[in-house]
Design a protein around this motif. Structure first.
Motif, short mmCIF file in Angstrom:
data_model
loop_
_atom_site.label_atom_id
_atom_site.label_comp_id
_atom_site.label_asym_id
_atom_site.label_seq_id
_atom_site.Cartn_x
_atom_site.Cartn_y
_atom_site.Cartn_z
N LEU A 86 0.81 -1.21 0.00
CA LEU A 86 0.00 0.00 0.00
C LEU A 86 0.85 1.27 0.00
O LEU A 86 0.66 2.14 -0.85
CB LEU A 86 -0.96 -0.01 1.19
N PRO A 87 1.82 1.41 0.92
CA PRO A 87 2.64 2.63 0.90
C PRO A 87 3.82 2.57 -0.06
O PRO A 87 4.54 3.56 -0.21
CB PRO A 87 3.15 2.72 2.34
N GLY A 88 4.04 1.42 -0.71
CA GLY A 88 5.21 1.27 -1.58
C GLY A 88 5.28 2.30 -2.68
O GLY A 88 6.35 2.86 -2.98
N GLY A 89 4.13 2.58 -3.31
CA GLY A 89 4.11 3.58 -4.38
C GLY A 89 4.42 4.97 -3.88
O GLY A 89 5.16 5.74 -4.52
N MET A 90 3.87 5.32 -2.73
CA MET A 90 4.14 6.65 -2.16
C MET A 90 5.60 6.79 -1.78
O MET A 90 6.21 7.85 -1.96
CB MET A 90 3.22 6.89 -0.96
N GLY A 138 7.21 -6.08 -0.81
CA GLY A 138 5.98 -5.39 -1.16
C GLY A 138 6.19 -4.07 -1.89
O GLY A 138 5.28 -3.59 -2.59
N VAL A 139 7.37 -3.47 -1.77
CA VAL A 139 7.60 -2.17 -2.40
C VAL A 139 8.09 -2.30 -3.84
O VAL A 139 8.09 -1.30 -4.58
CB VAL A 139 8.62 -1.35 -1.59
N VAL A 140 8.52 -3.48 -4.26
CA VAL A 140 9.24 -3.61 -5.53
C VAL A 140 8.37 -3.24 -6.73
O VAL A 140 8.75 -2.41 -7.57
CB VAL A 140 9.82 -5.03 -5.69
N GLY A 389 0.34 0.11 -6.05
CA GLY A 389 0.54 -0.36 -4.68
C GLY A 389 -0.77 -0.66 -3.99
O GLY A 389 -0.88 -1.64 -3.24
N THR A 390 -1.80 0.15 -4.28
CA THR A 390 -3.10 -0.05 -3.65
C THR A 390 -3.78 -1.31 -4.16
O THR A 390 -4.27 -2.13 -3.38
CB THR A 390 -4.01 1.16 -3.90
#
Length: 465
Positions: A86-90, A138-140, A389-390
């Protein structure tokens, strides 16, 4: 395979965006290596609970993990992955996809190498390590989507998104290689070797990748101008918190979320359950199970580049609108894979027929590079990382649920009859979201993508914090 082949041509000036495409492919590849290696290794790590008289090969220490224990460990990665998707894109939009994805991969390599030690400490130590690897992983993909939004001209979007199929290729090579390593050297080395490879690729990532053409030190002026002009005013240089309220009220976004969820159900089911199905139900040995389990992912990889190239051609020639491209390609990406799972549920009694049908099902899902994997770039290029990410936050939950469902249906018996219900659930998860997307989906840039030039400073992210 354009990104992979072009750098091999000597004397040819390689555009920097193709180098970026290669590294996106490799980053996704190592992310999946860290993700999927455990699905096969756990078979060699676990004592048989079905037949106490069975003689098991000596491939390293074995642990008395029940079916529920195994489901818990297989899902551990996705619990961690869920949190940072969820926060990975931000994070990528604020600190840069290069750094966020790169440091994530370095720590993933360390934790992968520590997995055998954790296993000697107990089940909860393994759970913690797998959870942490998922947390980092999760951020990749949000980072990669953020980089694509800045490096990819619209007419090349299909090929850039297809580079994310590096994850699929990671699955293709990890299971067969792990099977060979486990049988020849023992399962601990299947963790060590993968950790070393992840570390090497990440080092190259830091050397080659930059967050945008403007930041790249060796890019030509011509290529930088080409990319920036092709993106026009759809991409802003300002950084701002995403318009969460507008996103939450957007029907095209919700239809994309459901479409992505369906695709991820089919993918994560095969990632977590296919080696177990091949080994315990179809009775293939471990190296064969690893190889055969990888075939559907190889088909998905090859089809992804094919479908991506076709979609780019259609878009470049403007034969149909982007919205129609996204909706029409739902037929190969979701409808056909779901129908193949229905066929598998009722007619998959021969081992090799099962493998063939599973390969065809996931192969057609390669068209996801044109549908759910690309649509966040259409709706809001400024927030592509956040949007992906969401949807990936929700799309990760099948990685948690599918091992539980497999454990529920197979806890008393583990035959093809018990797997029939599992395949039918997967078929429904594929097909139903496609109908929703046909009704509500869009390929147009949404109004909430715009960043008002007169926005208050309080809305703008201070990147110096």
């Amino acid at each position: 395979m354009t990104f992979v082949l072009l750098p091999c041509l000597k004397g040819f000036s390689i555009p920097k965006r193709f180098n970026i495409g290669v590294m996106l492919f490799m980053m996704c590849l190592i992310a999946y290596m860290a993700r999927v290696n455990f699905s096969l290794n756990i078979i060699a790590m676990t004592e048989s609970t079905k037949n106490n008289n069975e003689t098991l090969p000596d491939q390293g220490p074995r642990y008395k993990w029940s079916a529920d224990d195994q489901a818990l460990l297989l899902g551990a990665y996705f619990y961690g992955y869920l949190i940072t998707s969820l926060p990975g894109g931000m994070l990528a939009e604020r600190y840069g996809g290069k750094a966020v994805a790169g440091y994530s991969s370095i720590f993933s390599a360390v934790l992968t190498a520590l997995t055998p030690l954790a296993a000697s400490w107990g089940i909860w130590a393994v759970f913690a390590v797998r959870f942490a690897i998922g947390f980092l992983g999760g951020v990749v993909y949000p980072c990669c989507h953020c980089l694509i939004s800045k490096w990819s001209p619209p007419q090349e979007k299909g090929k850039f998104v297809a580079a994310l199929m590096g994850g699929t290729f990671g699955t293709v090579i990890t299971w067969p290689i792990s099977g060979i390593i486990v049988e020849g050297m023992g399962w601990p080395w299947a963790f060590y070797m993968i950790a070393i490879f992840i570390a090497i690729v990440t080092a190259v990532w830091f050397i080659i990748v930059d967050d945008s053409p403007a930041q790249h030190t060796t890019i030509t002026t011509e290529e930088r101008d080409l990319i920036q002009k092709s993106l026009g005013d759809s991409l802003s240089s300002k950084k701002r918190l995403p318009p969460f309220k507008d996103v939450a009220m957007s029907l095209p976004f919700w239809s994309l979320l459901l479409l992505h969820y369906g695709s991820m159900w089919g993918l994560f089911f095969l990632i977590t359950a296919a080696p177990k199905f091949m080994s315990e139900v179809l009775k293939f040995n471990l190296s064969s199970a690893g190889f055969l389990s990888s075939l559907p992912h190889l088909a998905r990889l090859l089809c992804a580049f094919g479908f991506g190239a076709v979609a780019d051609t259609i878009r470049r020639k403007e034969w149909i609108s982007v919205t129609k491209i996204r909706k029409y390609f739902c037929i190969p990406s979701h409808i056909i894979p779901g129908l193949f799972l229905i066929i598998l549920a009722f007619y998959g009694r021969s081992p090799y027929v099962c493998v063939a049908i599973m390969t065809l099902s996931l192969g057609f899902n390669g068209a996801a590079t044109v549908t759910n994997l690309a649509n966040s770039q259409d709706l809001a290029p400024n927030y592509a990382g956040t949007l992906y990410g969401t949807i990936n936050f929700v799309g990760t939950t099948p990685g948690i649920f599918s091992p539980m469902i497999v454990a529920y249906f197979t806890k008393d018996q583990n035959t093809i009859d018990q797997w029939q219900n599992i395949f039918l659930i997967g078929a429904g998860a594929y097909i139903l979201p496609a109908f929703v997307f046909w009704a509500l989906g869009s390929g147009k840039i949404q109004k909430w993508n715009e960043i008002d030039k007169d926005s208050n400073q309080t809305d703008v992210i201070n990147t110096k914090l």
